[in-house]
Design a protein around this motif. Structure first.
Motif, PDB file in Angstrom:
ATOM      1  N   TYR A   1       5.624 -13.231   2.009  1.00 14.65           N
ATOM      2  CA  TYR A   1       6.960 -13.232   2.603  1.00 14.65           C
ATOM      3  C   TYR A   1       7.267 -11.833   3.119  1.00 14.65           C
ATOM      4  O   TYR A   1       7.203 -10.856   2.373  1.00 14.65           O
ATOM      5  N   MET A   2       7.586 -11.745   4.394  1.00 17.11           N
ATOM      6  CA  MET A   2       7.861 -10.459   5.019  1.00 17.11           C
ATOM      7  C   MET A   2       9.364 -10.305   5.261  1.00 17.11           C
ATOM      8  O   MET A   2       9.996 -11.207   5.829  1.00 17.11           O
ATOM      9  N   THR A   3       9.892  -9.185   4.827  1.00 18.99           N
ATOM     10  CA  THR A   3      11.330  -8.968   4.946  1.00 18.99           C
ATOM     11  C   THR A   3      11.620  -7.529   5.337  1.00 18.99           C
ATOM     12  O   THR A   3      10.781  -6.643   5.167  1.00 18.99           O
ATOM     13  N   MET A   4      12.798  -7.292   5.846  1.00 18.52           N
ATOM     14  CA  MET A   4      13.286  -5.941   6.073  1.00 18.52           C
ATOM     15  C   MET A   4      14.019  -5.492   4.811  1.00 18.52           C
ATOM     16  O   MET A   4      14.935  -6.183   4.345  1.00 18.52           O
ATOM     17  N   ARG A   5      13.617  -4.356   4.259  1.00 22.12           N
ATOM     18  CA  ARG A   5      14.239  -3.909   3.022  1.00 22.12           C
ATOM     19  C   ARG A   5      15.739  -3.683   3.181  1.00 22.12           C
ATOM     20  O   ARG A   5      16.498  -3.811   2.212  1.00 22.12           O
ATOM     21  N   ARG A   6      16.164  -3.380   4.372  1.00 17.47           N
ATOM     22  CA  ARG A   6      17.596  -3.221   4.629  1.00 17.47           C
ATOM     23  C   ARG A   6      18.352  -4.488   4.231  1.00 17.47           C
ATOM     24  O   ARG A   6      19.394  -4.429   3.567  1.00 17.47           O
ATOM     25  N   ASP A   7      17.816  -5.637   4.610  1.00 16.37           N
ATOM     26  CA  ASP A   7      18.458  -6.920   4.321  1.00 16.37           C
ATOM     27  C   ASP A   7      18.185  -7.370   2.886  1.00 16.37           C
ATOM     28  O   ASP A   7      19.073  -7.891   2.195  1.00 16.37           O
TER      29      ASP A   7
ATOM     30  N   ARG B   1       8.372  -6.414  18.372  1.00 15.24           N
ATOM     31  CA  ARG B   1       7.717  -7.665  17.949  1.00 15.24           C
ATOM     32  C   ARG B   1       6.822  -8.225  19.047  1.00 15.24           C
ATOM     33  O   ARG B   1       5.838  -8.937  18.747  1.00 15.24           O
ATOM     34  N   ALA B   2       7.083  -7.906  20.278  1.00 16.68           N
ATOM     35  CA  ALA B   2       6.284  -8.424  21.387  1.00 16.68           C
ATOM     36  C   ALA B   2       4.851  -7.893  21.367  1.00 16.68           C
ATOM     37  O   ALA B   2       3.962  -8.453  22.029  1.00 16.68           O
ATOM     38  N   LEU B   3       4.589  -6.842  20.594  1.00 16.84           N
ATOM     39  CA  LEU B   3       3.247  -6.286  20.528  1.00 16.84           C
ATOM     40  C   LEU B   3       2.300  -7.132  19.676  1.00 16.84           C
ATOM     41  O   LEU B   3       1.093  -6.903  19.672  1.00 16.84           O
ATOM     42  N   LEU B   4       2.841  -8.093  18.949  1.00 18.87           N
ATOM     43  CA  LEU B   4       2.026  -8.956  18.101  1.00 18.87           C
ATOM     44  C   LEU B   4       2.295 -10.404  18.481  1.00 18.87           C
ATOM     45  O   LEU B   4       3.440 -10.852  18.476  1.00 18.87           O
ATOM     46  N   ASP B   5       1.230 -11.154  18.825  1.00 20.59           N
ATOM     47  CA  ASP B   5       1.424 -12.500  19.318  1.00 20.59           C
ATOM     48  C   ASP B   5       1.288 -13.572  18.251  1.00 20.59           C
ATOM     49  O   ASP B   5       1.307 -14.766  18.545  1.00 20.59           O
ATOM     50  N   ASP B   6       1.120 -13.182  16.977  1.00 22.05           N
ATOM     51  CA  ASP B   6       1.078 -14.160  15.895  1.00 22.05           C
ATOM     52  C   ASP B   6       1.670 -13.529  14.633  1.00 22.05           C
ATOM     53  O   ASP B   6       2.226 -12.438  14.684  1.00 22.05           O
ATOM     54  N   ASN B   7       1.568 -14.243  13.507  1.00 19.88           N
ATOM     55  CA  ASN B   7       2.142 -13.754  12.258  1.00 19.88           C
ATOM     56  C   ASN B   7       1.069 -13.295  11.274  1.00 19.88           C
ATOM     57  O   ASN B   7       1.246 -13.390  10.063  1.00 19.88           O
ATOM     58  N   THR B   8      -0.043 -12.801  11.802  1.00 20.50           N
ATOM     59  CA  THR B   8      -1.118 -12.335  10.942  1.00 20.50           C
ATOM     60  C   THR B   8      -0.744 -11.021  10.254  1.00 20.50           C
ATOM     61  O   THR B   8      -0.300 -10.077  10.898  1.00 20.50           O
ATOM     62  N   THR B   9      -0.934 -11.006   8.947  1.00 17.99           N
ATOM     63  CA  THR B   9      -0.766  -9.787   8.171  1.00 17.99           C
ATOM     64  C   THR B   9      -2.112  -9.075   8.108  1.00 17.99           C
ATOM     65  O   THR B   9      -3.136  -9.701   7.824  1.00 17.99           O
ATOM     66  N   GLU B  10      -2.125  -7.772   8.368  1.00 11.26           N
ATOM     67  CA  GLU B  10      -3.374  -7.014   8.280  1.00 11.26           C
ATOM     68  C   GLU B  10      -3.267  -5.932   7.229  1.00 11.26           C
ATOM     69  O   GLU B  10      -2.249  -5.246   7.121  1.00 11.26           O
ATOM     70  N   ILE B  11      -4.334  -5.778   6.462  1.00 10.35           N
ATOM     71  CA  ILE B  11      -4.471  -4.677   5.516  1.00 10.35           C
ATOM     72  C   ILE B  11      -5.818  -4.035   5.778  1.00 10.35           C
ATOM     73  O   ILE B  11      -6.863  -4.685   5.661  1.00 10.35           O
ATOM     74  N   ASP B  12      -5.799  -2.756   6.159  1.00  7.52           N
ATOM     75  CA  ASP B  12      -7.021  -2.028   6.477  1.00  7.52           C
ATOM     76  C   ASP B  12      -7.317  -1.066   5.330  1.00  7.52           C
ATOM     77  O   ASP B  12      -6.643  -0.053   5.153  1.00  7.52           O
ATOM     78  N   LEU B  13      -8.334  -1.403   4.541  1.00  9.45           N
ATOM     79  CA  LEU B  13      -8.659  -0.637   3.343  1.00  9.45           C
ATOM     80  C   LEU B  13      -9.369   0.675   3.639  1.00  9.45           C
ATOM     81  O   LEU B  13      -9.681   1.429   2.726  1.00  9.45           O
ATOM     82  N   GLY B  14      -9.623   0.950   4.916  1.00  8.15           N
ATOM     83  CA  GLY B  14     -10.264   2.209   5.285  1.00  8.15           C
ATOM     84  C   GLY B  14      -9.384   3.114   6.114  1.00  8.15           C
ATOM     85  O   GLY B  14      -9.853   4.111   6.658  1.00  8.15           O
ATOM     86  N   ALA B  15      -8.103   2.799   6.203  1.00  5.36           N
ATOM     87  CA  ALA B  15      -7.205   3.580   7.064  1.00  5.36           C
ATOM     88  C   ALA B  15      -6.817   4.921   6.457  1.00  5.36           C
ATOM     89  O   ALA B  15      -6.357   5.815   7.165  1.00  5.36           O
ATOM     90  N   ALA B  16      -6.978   5.065   5.144  1.00  2.00           N
ATOM     91  CA  ALA B  16      -6.671   6.326   4.465  1.00  2.00           C
ATOM     92  C   ALA B  16      -7.541   6.420   3.226  1.00  2.00           C
ATOM     93  O   ALA B  16      -8.092   5.412   2.765  1.00  2.00           O
TER      94      ALA B  16
ATOM     95  N   VAL C   1      -0.168  -3.831   8.705  1.00  2.00           N
ATOM     96  CA  VAL C   1       0.590  -4.401   9.822  1.00  2.00           C
ATOM     97  C   VAL C   1       1.278  -5.638   9.275  1.00  2.00           C
ATOM     98  O   VAL C   1       0.624  -6.639   8.951  1.00  2.00           O
ATOM     99  N   PHE C   2       2.596  -5.566   9.146  1.00  2.00           N
ATOM    100  CA  PHE C   2       3.375  -6.654   8.560  1.00  2.00           C
ATOM    101  C   PHE C   2       4.357  -7.183   9.608  1.00  2.00           C
ATOM    102  O   PHE C   2       5.273  -6.468  10.029  1.00  2.00           O
ATOM    103  N   PRO C   3       4.182  -8.434  10.041  1.00  2.00           N
ATOM    104  CA  PRO C   3       5.096  -9.005  11.032  1.00  2.00           C
ATOM    105  C   PRO C   3       6.441  -9.385  10.417  1.00  2.00           C
ATOM    106  O   PRO C   3       6.500  -9.846   9.276  1.00  2.00           O
ATOM    107  N   LYS C   4       7.484  -9.159  11.161  1.00  4.33           N
ATOM    108  CA  LYS C   4       8.837  -9.567  10.758  1.00  4.33           C
ATOM    109  C   LYS C   4       9.424 -10.426  11.869  1.00  4.33           C
ATOM    110  O   LYS C   4       8.818 -10.614  12.923  1.00  4.33           O
ATOM    111  N   HIS C   5      10.615 -10.939  11.658  1.00  4.55           N
ATOM    112  CA  HIS C   5      11.244 -11.764  12.691  1.00  4.55           C
ATOM    113  C   HIS C   5      11.449 -10.977  13.986  1.00  4.55           C
ATOM    114  O   HIS C   5      11.165 -11.471  15.077  1.00  4.55           O
TER     115      HIS C   5
END
Length: 391
Positions: free
Chosen positions: A94-100, A179-194, A201-205
């Motif tokens: 479940y993806m949410t904005m922490r503000r909300d 949001r237009a930069l992502l065309d689906d709701n795929t969540t990505e976790i890159d274990l080599g980014a750091a 990459v977490f999609p939101k509404h």
């Protein structure tokens, strides 16, 4: 002006709101303080696991709704930009904005009769008197106090001299993208980014949250890691630099083994209760807040607020065991000898990625893995190591 309460809670994120709500429902008088008005922004990927959803319902009586969450069931694991596993997870993330999200929890605490002081600035914390003096001169005193004020906790500083050793915890950078930069709701976790961390990459509404985080001391140039990760997903944005980046310390892995003293308790990020592998802290923030609130209720019912710490330790030790188990697995994943071979191990053994996703979704606790599963993980990593050397 001096006001007296059964409990003073500092910080109204998930941990503080859970503590205040739990205590208020049990009949205690509670003061809940925060430096910000709600809603307010907070650096966080906003991924809410299945475990978090269960706690959200149990503690706050809030069910996941489309208004508050976007459900993601497609997850991509990557390593340095290369996909090593793409799976459909039966339990959604479940993806949410922490503000909300935080505002909804804060509202539930307020509605339960908690007296809210927000926004306020704290001038002094007196642990002996169990009191907080505000910048405007008001003084709030409690029989007990809970510090749920994040990684830079003023309560932890008053207890221990500083919240954490910065070299032992994590640091993250993130932005909100169109949001237009992502065309689906795929969540990505890159274990080599750091180093000893990951990118997300977490999609939101209405937006996409992209960030990178890892152990602070092992990533002296986190900005470089962030720019590299951003360029993979939004090269034009990375080139123009037209974005607002947020940074914050992430206390994953360096938890307080004794989170407080006597009638002064720490919960959530202030106690370092963050998953060392996934970086997820919302679930344990809510649960530790509930545990802290219950501990104060129990101690006051027995007539001894100084017994709150002992009551809290009985409950929070479950989370400590989970963190220790996660530490052992994290060493296998991120240690220097294994790191180059981990992606191949995941590709050759789909069970590894499924186990990771079950942990991420909250379908599995680290204690559920046991030593047999850890042994199999070591064997698979070892097999991949031998395979790569032979090649």
């Amino acid at each position: 002006m001096n006001c007296t309460y059964d409990l003073v809670v500092i910080g109204s994120g998930p941990a503080g709101s859970a503590a205040a709500l739990t205590a208020a429902k049990a009949g205690l008088s509670v003061a809940l303080l925060d430096k910000s008005p709600f809603p307010r922004d907070k650096l966080c990927g906003g991924g809410v696991t299945g475990r978090s959803v269960r706690y959200l319902n149990d503690i706050f009586d809030i069910a996941p709704s489309d208004a508050l969450f976007l459900q993601s069931t497609q997850v991509r694991l990557a390593f340095e930009g290369r996909a090593i596993s793409e799976q459909h997870t039966p339990t959604p993330l479940y993806m949410t904005m922490r503000r909300d999200f935080d505002a909804a929890l804060h509202h539930q605490a307020s509605a339960a009769g908690v007296q809210v002081f927000a926004p306020v600035r704290i001038a002094e914390i007196d642990l002996d008197a169990v009191s907080v003096t505000l910048a405007d001169g008001r003084r709030l005193t409690g029989a007990a106090m809970i510090g749920a004020d994040g990684a830079n906790s003023a309560v932890a500083r008053a207890l221990f001299g500083r919240p954490f050793n910065p070299s032992q915890i994590g640091f993250g950078l993130e932005i909100e993208m169109d949001r237009a930069l992502l065309d689906d709701n795929t969540t990505e976790i890159d274990l080599g980014a750091a180093n000893w961390g990951y990118g997300w990459v977490f999609p939101k509404h209405d937006s996409i949250t992209l960030g990178v985080g890892g152990i602070h001391a092992l990533n002296p140039d986190m900005k470089s890691h962030f720019r590299t990760y951003l360029a993979r997903h939004a090269p034009k944005l990375a080139e123009t630099g037209d974005f607002k980046c947020k940074g914050a310390f992430l206390p994953f892995g360096a938890y307080r083994k004794v989170p407080g003293r006597g009638r002064i308790l720490l919960a959530g990020d202030a106690a370092g209760l963050v998953d060392p592998i996934t970086g997820e802290g919302i679930a344990w923030a809510m649960k530790s807040g509930q545990f802290a609130g219950q501990a104060v209720v129990e101690a006051l019912a027995q007539g001894g607020p100084d017994q709150a710490m002992a009551a809290y330790m009985q409950r929070v030790s479950f989370i400590h065991r989970e963190i220790e188990a996660a530490h052992r697995i994290r060493t296998l994943i991120y240690s220097r000898p294994v790191r180059p071979f981990f992606p191949r191990a995941v590709e050759r053994n789909p069970t590894m990625s499924r186990t990771y996703l079950r942990l991420l979704a909250g379908d599995l606790d680290y204690a559920d893995l046991g030593y047999k599963v850890m042994f199999r993980l070591m064997r698979r990593l070892g097999g991949s190591l031998l395979y790569r050397r032979a090649a």
